[in-house]
Design a protein around this motif. Structure first.
Motif, PDB file in Angstrom:
ATOM      1  N   LEU A  35      31.334 117.275 123.114  1.00 19.63           N
ATOM      2  CA  LEU A  35      31.280 115.813 123.228  1.00 19.63           C
ATOM      3  C   LEU A  35      29.881 115.335 123.568  1.00 19.63           C
ATOM      4  O   LEU A  35      29.410 114.330 123.056  1.00 19.63           O
ATOM      5  N   THR A  36      29.201 116.061 124.428  1.00 17.67           N
ATOM      6  CA  THR A  36      27.832 115.693 124.796  1.00 17.67           C
ATOM      7  C   THR A  36      26.891 115.844 123.608  1.00 17.67           C
ATOM      8  O   THR A  36      26.067 114.986 123.345  1.00 17.67           O
ATOM      9  N   ALA A  37      27.046 116.933 122.874  1.00 15.67           N
ATOM     10  CA  ALA A  37      26.170 117.177 121.726  1.00 15.67           C
ATOM     11  C   ALA A  37      26.368 116.140 120.640  1.00 15.67           C
ATOM     12  O   ALA A  37      25.415 115.665 120.031  1.00 15.67           O
ATOM     13  N   PHE A  38      27.617 115.765 120.359  1.00 11.77           N
ATOM     14  CA  PHE A  38      27.875 114.799 119.298  1.00 11.77           C
ATOM     15  C   PHE A  38      27.625 113.372 119.755  1.00 11.77           C
ATOM     16  O   PHE A  38      27.416 112.498 118.943  1.00 11.77           O
ATOM     17  N   GLY A  39      27.616 113.097 121.035  1.00 13.06           N
ATOM     18  CA  GLY A  39      27.386 111.750 121.543  1.00 13.06           C
ATOM     19  C   GLY A  39      25.923 111.376 121.606  1.00 13.06           C
ATOM     20  O   GLY A  39      25.572 110.214 121.601  1.00 13.06           O
ATOM     21  N   ALA A  40      25.036 112.339 121.628  1.00 14.78           N
ATOM     22  CA  ALA A  40      23.609 112.068 121.794  1.00 14.78           C
ATOM     23  C   ALA A  40      23.002 111.252 120.657  1.00 14.78           C
ATOM     24  O   ALA A  40      22.274 110.308 120.919  1.00 14.78           O
ATOM     25  N   PRO A  41      23.270 111.532 119.378  1.00 11.18           N
ATOM     26  CA  PRO A  41      22.641 110.737 118.321  1.00 11.18           C
ATOM     27  C   PRO A  41      23.043 109.271 118.346  1.00 11.18           C
ATOM     28  O   PRO A  41      22.241 108.413 118.048  1.00 11.18           O
ATOM     29  N   ALA A  42      24.267 108.952 118.720  1.00 14.79           N
ATOM     30  CA  ALA A  42      24.696 107.560 118.769  1.00 14.79           C
ATOM     31  C   ALA A  42      23.896 106.785 119.802  1.00 14.79           C
ATOM     32  O   ALA A  42      23.496 105.653 119.587  1.00 14.79           O
ATOM     33  N   ALA A  43      23.652 107.392 120.955  1.00 14.27           N
ATOM     34  CA  ALA A  43      22.867 106.724 121.989  1.00 14.27           C
ATOM     35  C   ALA A  43      21.421 106.571 121.537  1.00 14.27           C
ATOM     36  O   ALA A  43      20.778 105.580 121.825  1.00 14.27           O
ATOM     37  N   GLN A  44      20.913 107.538 120.812  1.00 13.96           N
ATOM     38  CA  GLN A  44      19.546 107.474 120.326  1.00 13.96           C
ATOM     39  C   GLN A  44      19.376 106.368 119.283  1.00 13.96           C
ATOM     40  O   GLN A  44      18.362 105.695 119.249  1.00 13.96           O
ATOM     41  N   ALA A  45      20.370 106.145 118.445  1.00 18.96           N
ATOM     42  CA  ALA A  45      20.272 105.124 117.400  1.00 18.96           C
ATOM     43  C   ALA A  45      20.156 103.731 117.980  1.00 18.96           C
ATOM     44  O   ALA A  45      19.589 102.849 117.370  1.00 18.96           O
ATOM     45  N   ALA A  46      20.672 103.506 119.189  1.00 26.30           N
ATOM     46  CA  ALA A  46      20.619 102.187 119.802  1.00 26.30           C
ATOM     47  C   ALA A  46      19.198 101.791 120.191  1.00 26.30           C
ATOM     48  O   ALA A  46      18.922 100.637 120.439  1.00 26.30           O
ATOM     49  N   ASP A  47      18.263 102.760 120.263  1.00 21.63           N
ATOM     50  CA  ASP A  47      16.883 102.479 120.637  1.00 21.63           C
ATOM     51  C   ASP A  47      16.085 101.857 119.488  1.00 21.63           C
ATOM     52  O   ASP A  47      14.996 101.376 119.692  1.00 21.63           O
ATOM     53  N   HIS A  48      16.596 101.898 118.271  1.00 23.10           N
ATOM     54  CA  HIS A  48      15.882 101.423 117.096  1.00 23.10           C
ATOM     55  C   HIS A  48      16.532 100.164 116.555  1.00 23.10           C
ATOM     56  O   HIS A  48      17.725  99.961 116.682  1.00 23.10           O
ATOM     57  N   ASP A  49      15.717  99.317 115.921  1.00 22.45           N
ATOM     58  CA  ASP A  49      16.273  98.210 115.155  1.00 22.45           C
ATOM     59  C   ASP A  49      16.734  98.792 113.834  1.00 22.45           C
ATOM     60  O   ASP A  49      15.942  99.394 113.098  1.00 22.45           O
ATOM     61  N   ILE A  50      18.021  98.634 113.528  1.00 23.72           N
ATOM     62  CA  ILE A  50      18.545  99.163 112.280  1.00 23.72           C
ATOM     63  C   ILE A  50      19.403  98.126 111.575  1.00 23.72           C
ATOM     64  O   ILE A  50      19.965  97.229 112.196  1.00 23.72           O
ATOM     65  N   VAL A  51      19.458  98.256 110.268  1.00 28.75           N
ATOM     66  CA  VAL A  51      20.360  97.479 109.426  1.00 28.75           C
ATOM     67  C   VAL A  51      21.228  98.505 108.704  1.00 28.75           C
ATOM     68  O   VAL A  51      20.719  99.481 108.158  1.00 28.75           O
ATOM     69  N   VAL A  52      22.541  98.283 108.730  1.00 26.20           N
ATOM     70  CA  VAL A  52      23.478  99.208 108.097  1.00 26.20           C
ATOM     71  C   VAL A  52      24.169  98.480 106.953  1.00 26.20           C
ATOM     72  O   VAL A  52      24.639  97.358 107.122  1.00 26.20           O
ATOM     73  N   VAL A  53      24.230  99.139 105.782  1.00 25.39           N
ATOM     74  CA  VAL A  53      24.862  98.551 104.605  1.00 25.39           C
ATOM     75  C   VAL A  53      26.032  99.439 104.177  1.00 25.39           C
ATOM     76  O   VAL A  53      25.863 100.640 103.962  1.00 25.39           O
ATOM     77  N   PHE A  54      27.203  98.826 104.072  1.00 25.53           N
ATOM     78  CA  PHE A  54      28.403  99.494 103.578  1.00 25.53           C
ATOM     79  C   PHE A  54      28.596  99.095 102.120  1.00 25.53           C
ATOM     80  O   PHE A  54      28.546  97.922 101.786  1.00 25.53           O
ATOM     81  N   SER A  55      28.839 100.086 101.257  1.00 26.17           N
ATOM     82  CA  SER A  55      29.090  99.798  99.842  1.00 26.17           C
ATOM     83  C   SER A  55      30.557 100.037  99.508  1.00 26.17           C
ATOM     84  O   SER A  55      31.296  99.100  99.269  1.00 26.17           O
ATOM     85  N   THR A  56      30.981 101.297  99.484  1.00 25.20           N
ATOM     86  CA  THR A  56      32.378 101.625  99.195  1.00 25.20           C
ATOM     87  C   THR A  56      32.831 102.748 100.115  1.00 25.20           C
ATOM     88  O   THR A  56      32.016 103.398 100.768  1.00 25.20           O
ATOM     89  N   GLU A  57      34.128 102.994 100.104  1.00 24.13           N
ATOM     90  CA  GLU A  57      34.699 104.065 100.908  1.00 24.13           C
ATOM     91  C   GLU A  57      34.240 105.440 100.432  1.00 24.13           C
ATOM     92  O   GLU A  57      34.367 106.427 101.137  1.00 24.13           O
ATOM     93  N   PHE A  58      33.703 105.523  99.234  1.00 25.26           N
ATOM     94  CA  PHE A  58      33.304 106.798  98.651  1.00 25.26           C
ATOM     95  C   PHE A  58      31.808 107.080  98.801  1.00 25.26           C
ATOM     96  O   PHE A  58      31.327 108.101  98.339  1.00 25.26           O
ATOM     97  N   GLN A  59      31.070 106.157  99.439  1.00 24.36           N
ATOM     98  CA  GLN A  59      29.636 106.329  99.641  1.00 24.36           C
ATOM     99  C   GLN A  59      29.336 106.329 101.129  1.00 24.36           C
ATOM    100  O   GLN A  59      30.014 105.666 101.914  1.00 24.36           O
TER     101      GLN A  59
END
Length: 104
Positions: free
Chosen positions: A17-41
């Motif tokens: 849980l600690t290993a998989f939780g680390a990247p999510a916390a790291q992503a919050a430090d950056h300004d990001i834009v996320v684009v969803f296209s389809t369920e298959f991408q």
């Protein structure tokens, strides 16, 4: 013996849980834009630098999520010429599935 196995299993789960939780916390430090296209991408994630740049939306884009501290301008064309709408920080919007673009 059961107690040792339970302790080892608990430690393994906590480590995972600690290993998989680390990247999510790291992503919050950056300004990001996320684009969803389809369920298959996969989601398209754009890390936004300090300088302004025009980003083309992928074909089939459906939803844009603005996870920055600035407004995101969405354009109807792929070259950031025809302003369509603005998305506030920590908000999202549907986008047209044809070639468009955005700028932060």
């Amino acid at each position: 013996m059961k107690r040792i196995a339970a302790t080892a299993l608990g430690a393994a789960v906590l480590t995972a849980l600690t290993a998989f939780g680390a990247p999510a916390a790291q992503a919050a430090d950056h300004d990001i834009v996320v684009v969803f296209s389809t369920e298959f991408q996969n989601l398209r994630v754009y890390e936004i630098p300090e300088t302004t740049k025009c980003y083309s939306l992928p074909l089939g884009a459906h939803v844009l999520s603005n996870l920055t501290t600035k407004n995101v301008a969405i354009y109807a064309d792929p070259f950031c010429f025809t302003l369509s709408l603005s998305v506030a920080p920590n908000s999202g919007s549907h986008v047209t599935p044809i070639a468009g673009s955005f700028r932060v």
